[in-house]
Design a protein around this motif. Sequence first.
Motif, PDB file in Angstrom:
ATOM      1  N   LEU A 135      -3.610   9.917   0.504  1.00  0.00           N
ATOM      2  CA  LEU A 135      -3.434   8.648  -0.209  1.00  0.00           C
ATOM      3  C   LEU A 135      -4.745   8.198  -0.843  1.00  0.00           C
ATOM      4  CD1 LEU A 135      -1.094   6.572   2.135  1.00  0.00           C
ATOM      5  CD2 LEU A 135      -0.550   7.563  -0.081  1.00  0.00           C
ATOM      6  N   ILE A 136      -5.856   8.357  -0.099  1.00  0.00           N
ATOM      7  CA  ILE A 136      -7.158   7.949  -0.627  1.00  0.00           C
ATOM      8  C   ILE A 136      -7.594   8.896  -1.741  1.00  0.00           C
ATOM      9  CG2 ILE A 136      -9.608   7.699  -0.057  1.00  0.00           C
ATOM     10  CD1 ILE A 136      -8.675   6.750   2.721  1.00  0.00           C
ATOM     11  N   ALA A 137      -7.405  10.208  -1.496  1.00  0.00           N
ATOM     12  CA  ALA A 137      -7.794  11.197  -2.505  1.00  0.00           C
ATOM     13  C   ALA A 137      -7.008  10.981  -3.792  1.00  0.00           C
ATOM     14  CB  ALA A 137      -7.565  12.601  -1.968  1.00  0.00           C
ATOM     15  N   GLY A 138      -5.754  10.584  -3.655  1.00  0.00           N
ATOM     16  CA  GLY A 138      -4.921  10.363  -4.829  1.00  0.00           C
ATOM     17  C   GLY A 138      -5.158   9.001  -5.468  1.00  0.00           C
ATOM     18  N   LEU A 140      -4.375   6.093  -4.332  1.00  0.00           N
ATOM     19  CA  LEU A 140      -3.283   5.141  -4.131  1.00  0.00           C
ATOM     20  C   LEU A 140      -3.705   3.965  -3.260  1.00  0.00           C
ATOM     21  CD1 LEU A 140      -0.368   7.684  -3.706  1.00  0.00           C
ATOM     22  CD2 LEU A 140      -0.687   6.112  -5.609  1.00  0.00           C
ATOM     23  N   VAL A 141      -4.599   4.233  -2.317  1.00  0.00           N
ATOM     24  CA  VAL A 141      -5.121   3.142  -1.488  1.00  0.00           C
ATOM     25  C   VAL A 141      -6.636   3.304  -1.417  1.00  0.00           C
ATOM     26  CG1 VAL A 141      -3.062   2.889  -0.077  1.00  0.00           C
ATOM     27  CG2 VAL A 141      -4.843   4.452   0.661  1.00  0.00           C
ATOM     28  N   ARG A 142      -7.328   2.190  -1.129  1.00  0.00           N
ATOM     29  CA  ARG A 142      -8.798   2.277  -1.049  1.00  0.00           C
ATOM     30  C   ARG A 142      -9.251   2.564   0.366  1.00  0.00           C
ATOM     31  NH1 ARG A 142     -10.791  -2.224  -5.083  1.00  0.00           N
ATOM     32  NH2 ARG A 142     -10.123  -1.216  -7.004  1.00  0.00           N
ATOM     33  N   ALA A 143      -8.668   1.839   1.307  1.00  0.00           N
ATOM     34  CA  ALA A 143      -9.072   2.019   2.702  1.00  0.00           C
ATOM     35  C   ALA A 143      -7.904   2.639   3.463  1.00  0.00           C
ATOM     36  CB  ALA A 143      -9.438   0.671   3.308  1.00  0.00           C
ATOM     37  N   PRO A 144      -8.195   3.395   4.540  1.00  0.00           N
ATOM     38  CA  PRO A 144      -7.113   4.000   5.312  1.00  0.00           C
ATOM     39  C   PRO A 144      -6.146   2.944   5.845  1.00  0.00           C
ATOM     40  CG  PRO A 144      -9.273   4.440   6.321  1.00  0.00           C
ATOM     41  CD  PRO A 144      -9.518   3.714   5.054  1.00  0.00           C
ATOM     42  N   LEU A 145      -4.870   3.251   5.809  1.00  0.00           N
ATOM     43  CA  LEU A 145      -3.868   2.328   6.348  1.00  0.00           C
ATOM     44  C   LEU A 145      -3.664   2.614   7.830  1.00  0.00           C
ATOM     45  CD1 LEU A 145      -1.126   2.445   3.567  1.00  0.00           C
ATOM     46  CD2 LEU A 145      -2.827   0.655   3.957  1.00  0.00           C
ATOM     47  N   ALA A 146      -3.461   1.543   8.601  1.00  0.00           N
ATOM     48  CA  ALA A 146      -3.211   1.712  10.035  1.00  0.00           C
ATOM     49  C   ALA A 146      -1.718   1.972  10.228  1.00  0.00           C
ATOM     50  CB  ALA A 146      -3.651   0.473  10.802  1.00  0.00           C
TER      51      ALA A 146
END
Lengths: 291, 231
Positions: A135-138, A140-146
């Motif tokens: 998700l981060i590499a793509g 789509l999100v900036r910080a990891p989701l819990a």
Amino acid sequence: MRRNALAGWLLLAPSLLLIGGLIVFPILYNVWLSLFDKHSFMPVQRFVALQHYAYFARDPEFWSSVHYGLVYAGSTLILQLVLGVAAALLLNEAFRGRNLLRGIVLFPYMIPTIVAVILWKWLLNDSYGLVNHLLIAGGLVRAPLAWLGKDYIMSSLVLTSVWQFFPFVVIAYLARLQTIPPELYEAAKVDGASAWQRFAFVTLPQTWNVLFVIVLLRSIFMFTKFDTVWLMAGEGGVSRYIRTLPVYAYARTFTYLQAGMGAALAVIMFAMLLMITAVYFRVLRGSERTA
Amino acid sequence: MSLLDRGVGRTAALYGGGLVLLAIGAFPLLWMLSTSLKPSGEIFATPPTLVPRNFTLENFARLFAETSFLMYFWNSVAVSLATVLLTLAVSVSGAYGLTRFIFPGREKVADLILVTYMFAPIMIIIPFYILVRQLGLVNTRTALVLSYTSFCLPFCLWLLRAFFEGIPSSSRRPPSSTAPAPDAPSGTLSSPSPSPASSPPASSPSSSPGTTSCSPSCSSRRRSSRRSRLG
């Protein structure tokens, strides 16, 4: 077909003996137990009549577990059906590698629940999980989701369950698809029906019966599902955000050691399923006749 | 058979969809395999690697050397074998009795089987434990076999009953009938249970659900009677 009552009963006897001893007796004992205030392991018990049921009617934890249970069963059922039917339709078309893919699709259903849950907890791990990394590499999100935190735990649970159980829908639906006479599709094509129309007016009516059974079985299984739900959060802090009825019943019995209350919850769950099933049969059997 | 029109679009849709399905079904398991072949340092590395840089069998070696893996494995094998044998023997005869003989009360038995499914298995466990304790079977594999059987038996009975109903009585001999049902569309149904669910229903509860759907379709003339029986 032979009219031989004795032979029939004799053949059935072992089944009845086992079902009686291993299922019916425990269920009846469970109903009886729900009328008592009983410690789970000590021989202490006191008759309380219907007090447990009255208690749950006002218990917010009970209502939240009903809510989570319905959300879980409803969303997993719909997603399993959509994914499973789509996959079955695909696997019914002729293409290279189809048989291999048919085998591979069954994998998630064949591995043990504990493996599926560990696998997905690892994929969804917030620091080292592949899902967050992608998700981060793509971007789509900036910080990891819990994913396993309180906000997303239900989504993660639904994802894991759908992945684990959609092959059930695939096998059941595909087996029925294969028995639809090809002439029906050819006739529809001659009449100028589009692919979508062929699905809506040939495939769907032909598979109505098997969809009926799939929805019935999957609803019952998802509503009473314990292992996947429990293994996903255990007794941990986030567990209350996915605490469905079976898990709540387990907690009452084995965490609070209130066997009577746990039994009452099981009876309530049973009654709810029985009602839903009765309504389901009545409504759908009526509409099927007209279809 | 084919829902889509022939052409490039169909090919693209099929292989595209096939790839997606392959990813859904196999990728998580491939990731598990990849993780199992990495040394512990690489498991937590960012970015993660799909093909292990430092390939190792150390995790497997530790499993065999440091844990009682083989004993647990044997427990699973023994318990599942015994469960399959017991469930199969009991449910085949039971389902046969339910479909091939007419006697008062048999519809009730069939209904009972479905109803037992609405009771969450987790709550049968407590009374079950008490029963097992009274039989003196606590902490034995026998108790485990019995509990697995209690989960599998109703399902197998239900499936096998539907399965037997799909085979006309006349083709009952020889016992393993491979003749298609007379009313089955020719060419689409070569044996009583169509692939991919071609395993006999009771071989394992997890591989059998396909046959649920087999028989509602196998013989349409029995459809109405079955539906009334479900309720």
